[in-house]
Design a protein around this motif. Structure first.
Motif, PDB file in Angstrom:
ATOM      1  N   TYR A  17      20.910 -52.420  66.789  1.00 45.81           N
ATOM      2  CA  TYR A  17      21.934 -51.533  66.296  1.00 45.81           C
ATOM      3  C   TYR A  17      22.678 -52.606  65.603  1.00 45.81           C
ATOM      4  N   SER A  18      23.604 -51.922  64.621  1.00 49.47           N
ATOM      5  CA  SER A  18      24.659 -52.609  63.901  1.00 49.47           C
ATOM      6  C   SER A  18      25.505 -51.734  63.314  1.00 49.47           C
ATOM      7  N   GLN A  58      29.561 -44.344  59.351  1.00 49.54           N
ATOM      8  CA  GLN A  58      30.616 -45.233  58.729  1.00 49.54           C
ATOM      9  C   GLN A  58      31.797 -44.612  59.342  1.00 49.54           C
ATOM     10  N   VAL A  59      32.808 -45.570  58.960  1.00 46.57           N
ATOM     11  CA  VAL A  59      34.203 -45.263  59.399  1.00 46.57           C
ATOM     12  C   VAL A  59      34.477 -44.902  61.151  1.00 46.57           C
ATOM     13  N   SER A  60      33.660 -45.653  61.796  1.00 43.63           N
ATOM     14  CA  SER A  60      33.431 -45.398  63.280  1.00 43.63           C
ATOM     15  C   SER A  60      33.399 -47.064  63.935  1.00 43.63           C
ATOM     16  N   PRO A  61      34.429 -47.782  63.703  1.00 38.59           N
ATOM     17  CA  PRO A  61      33.988 -49.056  64.449  1.00 38.59           C
ATOM     18  C   PRO A  61      34.053 -49.130  65.710  1.00 38.59           C
ATOM     19  N   SER A  66      31.110 -52.758  71.921  1.00 37.28           N
ATOM     20  CA  SER A  66      30.870 -53.705  73.274  1.00 37.28           C
ATOM     21  C   SER A  66      30.122 -54.930  72.181  1.00 37.28           C
ATOM     22  N   TRP A  67      29.410 -54.655  71.312  1.00 43.59           N
ATOM     23  CA  TRP A  67      29.201 -56.059  70.476  1.00 43.59           C
ATOM     24  C   TRP A  67      30.099 -56.601  69.856  1.00 43.59           C
ATOM     25  N   ARG A  72      33.465 -61.506  69.274  1.00 43.79           N
ATOM     26  CA  ARG A  72      34.862 -62.126  69.259  1.00 43.79           C
ATOM     27  C   ARG A  72      34.749 -63.196  70.616  1.00 43.79           C
ATOM     28  N   LEU A  73      33.982 -62.991  71.555  1.00 48.50           N
ATOM     29  CA  LEU A  73      33.825 -64.065  72.445  1.00 48.50           C
ATOM     30  C   LEU A  73      33.145 -65.333  71.914  1.00 48.50           C
TER      31      LEU A  73
END
Length: 126
Positions: A17-18, A58-61, A66-67, A72-73
């Protein structure tokens, strides 16, 4: 090289998934074309034929929240441990492996305060 390293360390995923950024969309197309051009004798491309790449709309960050949080971690862990601006490749690979271990030691289930209870399940157990 990244997918090859991932498969060698963790096994072959069924799905990837990306986000739907242009670089991910282009990579999906490029990998698909590369698999079609290969003769089938290479093990990596055998695995890639069996991987489904799923892109979020698209346009749904928010759908990748979750990833994105785990990315960020990883960035936080690397920024704390990485002192050089341009580290050597060996140092960077080691720090990324340590960041992976820290992220995968997060508990997946309830943590009890009772010291007699068993250890909480983490991704590192898999």
């Amino acid at each position: 090289m990244t997918i090859r390293r991932f498969i060698s360390q963790h096994g072959c995923p069924r799905e990837i998934y990306s986000d739907n950024g242009m670089n991910m969309y282009s990579a999906n197309i490029e990998l698909g074309e590369a698999v079609k051009d290969m003769d089938g004798t290479e093990i990596l491309f055998f695995f890639l034929k069996n991987i489904t790449w799923k892109l979020i709309p698209q346009v749904s960050p928010h759908m990748g929240g979750s990833w994105e949080r785990l990315v960020r971690l990883a960035e936080n862990v690397l920024s704390i441990t990485l002192k050089e601006r341009h580290p050597k490749e060996e140092v960077l690979i080691t720090l990324i492996a340590e960041a992976e271990d820290i992220i995968n030691s997060r508990p997946l289930s309830y943590i009890s305060n009772d010291p007699l209870e068993t250890e909480s399940l983490t991704p590192n157990h898999f």
